[in-house]
Design an enzyme around this catalytic site. Structure first.
Site, PDB file in Angstrom:
ATOM      1  N   LYS A 129      48.870 -77.375   4.953  1.00 49.80           N
ATOM      2  CA  LYS A 129      50.190 -77.073   4.366  1.00 49.80           C
ATOM      3  C   LYS A 129      50.717 -78.251   3.553  1.00 49.80           C
ATOM      4  CE  LYS A 129      54.974 -77.117   5.881  1.00 49.80           C
ATOM      5  NZ  LYS A 129      55.167 -78.551   5.639  1.00 49.80           N
ATOM      6  N   ASN A 130      50.709 -79.429   4.174  1.00 53.66           N
ATOM      7  CA  ASN A 130      51.347 -80.565   3.504  1.00 53.66           C
ATOM      8  C   ASN A 130      50.588 -81.014   2.270  1.00 53.66           C
ATOM      9  OD1 ASN A 130      53.430 -80.511   5.269  1.00 53.66           O
ATOM     10  ND2 ASN A 130      52.786 -82.282   6.486  1.00 53.66           N
TER      11      ASN A 130
ATOM     12  N   CYS B 244      62.758 -78.679   7.262  1.00 56.29           N
ATOM     13  CA  CYS B 244      63.165 -78.943   8.647  1.00 56.29           C
ATOM     14  C   CYS B 244      64.211 -80.041   8.686  1.00 56.29           C
ATOM     15  CB  CYS B 244      61.955 -79.367   9.474  1.00 56.29           C
ATOM     16  SG  CYS B 244      60.750 -78.055   9.694  1.00 56.29           S
TER      17      CYS B 244
ATOM     18  N   ARG C 150      67.277 -87.141   5.772  1.00 51.07           N
ATOM     19  CA  ARG C 150      65.988 -87.141   5.071  1.00 51.07           C
ATOM     20  C   ARG C 150      66.221 -87.628   3.649  1.00 51.07           C
ATOM     21  NH1 ARG C 150      61.952 -82.274   6.832  1.00 51.07           N
ATOM     22  NH2 ARG C 150      60.503 -83.688   5.813  1.00 51.07           N
TER      23      ARG C 150
ATOM     24  N   ASP D  90      54.430 -85.011  13.447  1.00 52.37           N
ATOM     25  CA  ASP D  90      54.353 -83.542  13.407  1.00 52.37           C
ATOM     26  C   ASP D  90      53.593 -82.950  14.591  1.00 52.37           C
ATOM     27  OD1 ASP D  90      55.853 -83.625  11.141  1.00 52.37           O
ATOM     28  OD2 ASP D  90      54.274 -83.002   9.755  1.00 52.37           O
TER      29      ASP D  90
ATOM     30  N   ARG E  33      56.606 -70.720   8.078  1.00 52.91           N
ATOM     31  CA  ARG E  33      56.533 -71.660   6.946  1.00 52.91           C
ATOM     32  C   ARG E  33      55.202 -72.393   6.915  1.00 52.91           C
ATOM     33  NH1 ARG E  33      60.118 -76.085   7.563  1.00 52.91           N
ATOM     34  NH2 ARG E  33      58.717 -76.867   5.995  1.00 52.91           N
TER      35      ARG E  33
HETATM   36  C1  UD1 Z   1      56.140 -85.562   5.283  1.00 52.40           C
HETATM   37  C2  UD1 Z   1      55.707 -84.261   5.905  1.00 52.40           C
HETATM   38  C3  UD1 Z   1      56.419 -84.043   7.235  1.00 52.40           C
HETATM   39  C4  UD1 Z   1      56.173 -85.241   8.151  1.00 52.40           C
HETATM   40  C5  UD1 Z   1      56.490 -86.554   7.447  1.00 52.40           C
HETATM   41  C6  UD1 Z   1      56.072 -87.757   8.260  1.00 52.40           C
HETATM   42  C7  UD1 Z   1      55.234 -82.974   3.912  1.00 52.40           C
HETATM   43  C8  UD1 Z   1      55.597 -81.843   3.031  1.00 52.40           C
HETATM   44  N1  UD1 Z   1      56.015 -83.200   4.962  1.00 52.40           N
HETATM   45  O1  UD1 Z   1      57.542 -85.474   5.071  1.00 52.40           O
HETATM   46  O2  UD1 Z   1      55.916 -82.862   7.822  1.00 52.40           O
HETATM   47  O3  UD1 Z   1      56.986 -85.131   9.292  1.00 52.40           O
HETATM   48  O4  UD1 Z   1      55.796 -86.631   6.187  1.00 52.40           O
HETATM   49  O5  UD1 Z   1      54.705 -87.735   8.510  1.00 52.40           O
HETATM   50  O6  UD1 Z   1      54.221 -83.634   3.701  1.00 52.40           O
HETATM   51  N2  UD1 Z   1      62.341 -92.084   4.134  1.00 52.40           N
HETATM   52  C9  UD1 Z   1      63.324 -92.855   3.560  1.00 52.40           C
HETATM   53  N3  UD1 Z   1      63.486 -92.768   2.220  1.00 52.40           N
HETATM   54  C10 UD1 Z   1      62.724 -91.975   1.440  1.00 52.40           C
HETATM   55  C11 UD1 Z   1      61.709 -91.198   2.039  1.00 52.40           C
HETATM   56  C12 UD1 Z   1      61.551 -91.280   3.402  1.00 52.40           C
HETATM   57  O7  UD1 Z   1      64.041 -93.588   4.241  1.00 52.40           O
HETATM   58  O8  UD1 Z   1      62.915 -91.959   0.210  1.00 52.40           O
HETATM   59  C13 UD1 Z   1      62.159 -92.148   5.598  1.00 52.40           C
HETATM   60  C14 UD1 Z   1      62.513 -90.828   6.270  1.00 52.40           C
HETATM   61  O9  UD1 Z   1      63.878 -90.735   6.558  1.00 52.40           O
HETATM   62  C15 UD1 Z   1      61.648 -90.879   7.520  1.00 52.40           C
HETATM   63  C16 UD1 Z   1      60.398 -91.613   7.048  1.00 52.40           C
HETATM   64  O10 UD1 Z   1      60.774 -92.322   5.879  1.00 52.40           O
HETATM   65  O11 UD1 Z   1      62.293 -91.625   8.504  1.00 52.40           O
HETATM   66  C17 UD1 Z   1      59.216 -90.716   6.759  1.00 52.40           C
HETATM   67  O12 UD1 Z   1      59.499 -89.846   5.716  1.00 52.40           O
HETATM   68  P1  UD1 Z   1      58.355 -89.283   4.746  1.00 52.40           P
HETATM   69  O13 UD1 Z   1      57.038 -89.865   5.096  1.00 52.40           O
HETATM   70  O14 UD1 Z   1      58.854 -89.438   3.348  1.00 52.40           O
HETATM   71  O15 UD1 Z   1      58.364 -87.754   5.122  1.00 52.40           O
HETATM   72  P2  UD1 Z   1      58.276 -86.515   4.155  1.00 52.40           P
HETATM   73  O16 UD1 Z   1      57.377 -86.835   3.006  1.00 52.40           O
HETATM   74  O17 UD1 Z   1      59.623 -85.965   3.875  1.00 52.40           O
END
Ligand code: UD1
Length: 420
Positions: free
Chosen positions: A22-23, A118, A123, A307, A399
């Site tokens: 999915k991701n 989610c 986020r 996850d 999803r």
């Molecule tokens: C992706 C995954 C999600 C998984 C997560 C962590 C997808 C579509 N989703 O989400 O299922 O739980 O990786 O493995 O691939 N952060 C910031 N600033 C940013 C971006 C992130 O502070 O600009 C922080 C977030 O709040 C969080 C951490 O970094 O604490 C991880 O986020 P991130 O790795 O970006 O997760 P996603 O890409 O949203």
């Protein structure tokens, strides 16, 4: 309203196959928009997030043919001209933010409302924005709509991520493919789907090296073309079935997996006393009599993935002793604990920490799928529990899990979906 009804206590045995990740696919669809041509994506899982991303690609002018029976998406991105994603569509999947990087890279502008998905607490996407700005884009955020533009072109730069964010790494990679010159992303995320997306982009003509090493180098190119790519197996779906098998499996083989991607989990399950045997592209798991309590912390890959945290905590509810779990990625990912307590689990969660005391057994109850992976955890809990468990809010599960009831039923689970 649909509900899932599970009669617990039936052992699982046989082969269960894992679908495409999915991701990964939710990033590959926006990536296809970087080309002025046709891309073919194979091993596409039939899940709701794919439909949402396909709808957005079509909204932007791409012509998308989803051959569901062949698990294949054919994306003609040549006619795509629009650069604005509607609020209604962006709100349906968190990964809609990948259109920012792809549209910025191809057209030099992108308008994307802040995504849904989610809710694990805040986020933010500040790291994505910082990356785009470092490449020379102007980014504004007005009433939750992000607008990124560049006057001329993007320019390759050094970008350091404060945290190895999956989303920021992929989004910056998408934009930087078409920047002038060389970009380095330092402290980049190393998750398997980062490599999958980089491989697809390289097949489209991009020049990316170092994916999975923590430093990704991208040499910008003027043009990208369509490519054929097969999505890697879903690491989280594989882990979900491994945990289900560890909890209630007699002898289950999880097929179509990359065992190397599962080492963090294999190690923990063995520590608990579960029998795990790695094959070439499969993993065989057999439950043990008295699983032992363990401690774990979720961290970016190659650590234990956030996850799989809810699914693993669910299994730990019946492990002998006290387990301590720290959620190292999200600040609010224990909402599902209240649901497990309804089944008799003994868990104390506060902030990013949880302590689990093993109980002899869980008892069926009515619970909610509070988010995608929490929903998977409720299914595992239902399989483990004595009696009947009813799960509501299935839209979260749909999803990200292709045919989860059918797959589990085929290996002995008593699980069905009912309409009420
Ligand atoms: C992706 C995954 C999600 C998984 C997560 C962590 C997808 C579509 N989703 O989400 O299922 O739980 O990786 O493995 O691939 N952060 C910031 N600033 C940013 C971006 C992130 O502070 O600009 C922080 C977030 O709040 C969080 C951490 O970094 O604490 C991880 O986020 P991130 O790795 O970006 O997760 P996603 O890409 O949203």
């Amino acid at each position: 309203m649909q509900k899932m009804v599970i009669e617990g206590g039936y052992p699982l045995s046989g082969n269960i196959s894992v679908s495409g990740a999915k991701n990964s696919v939710v990033a590959l669809i926006p990536a296809a928009l970087l080309a002025n041509g046709v891309s073919v994506i194979e091993n596409v899982p039939d899940i709701r997030d794919v439909y949402v991303m396909k709808d957005i690609a079509e909204e932007l002018g791409a012509v998308v043919d989803y051959k569901k029976n062949e698990n294949m998406l054919i994306i003609n991105a040549a006619p795509a001209r629009k650069t604005k994603v509607s609020e209604e569509k962006a709100g349906r999947a968190r990964a809609s933010y990948y259109f920012l990087g792809a549209l910025l890279g191809r057209f030099g502008k992108a308008t994307v409302p802040m995504p849904g998905g989610c809710n694990f607490g805040g986020r933010p996407i500040d790291l994505h924005i910082k990356g785009f700005e470092t490449l020379g884009a102007t980014v504004t955020e007005d009433e939750d709509v992000v607008v990124a533009t560049t006057k001329d072109t993007l320019f390759g730069q050094e970008i350091y991520l404060d945290f190895p964010s999956v989303g920021a790494t992929i989004n910056i990679m998408l934009a930087a493919c078409r920047a002038e010159g060389r970009t380095f992303i330092r402290n980049a995320a190393c998750e398997p789907h980062i490599v999958d997306v980089a491989n697809f982009l390289n097949a489209m003509g991009a020049r990316i090296t170092g994916a999975a090493t923590g430093t990704i180098r991208i040499d910008g190119v003027d043009e990208m073309h369509g490519a054929v790519h097969s999505v890697i197996p879903d690491q989280i779906e594989a882990g979900t079935y491994m945990i289900a098998a560890a909890a209630v499996g007699k002898d289950v083989t999880v097929c179509n997996v990359i065992p190397r991607h599962m080492e963090f989990l294999t190690d923990k399950l063995i520590q608990m006393g579960v029998k795990v045997e790695e094959g070439g592209d499969s993993i065989r798991v057999s439950a043990c009599e008295n699983p032992k309590a363990i401690n774990f912390t979720t961290t970016p890959y190659p650590g234990f993935p956030t996850d799989l945290q809810p699914q693993m905590v669910t299994f730990l509810t019946v492990a002998k002793g006290e387990s301590k779990v720290r959620e190292g990625v999200w600040n609010n990912r224990f909402q599902y604990v209240d649901e497990l307590k309804l089944l008799g689990a003994d868990i104390f969660a506060e902030g990013q920490n949880a302590t689990v005391h093993g109980v002899p057994f869980l008892t069926g109850a009515q619970v909610r799928a509070t988010d995608l992976r929490a929903g998977a955890a409720m299914i595992i809990a239902g399989l483990m529990a004595k009696g009947k468990t009813v799960i509501t809010e299935l839209e979260h599960i749909d999803r990200g899990y292709e045919g989860i009831e059918e797959k589990l039923r085929a290996i002995g689970a008593h699980i069905q979906r009912i309409e009420e």
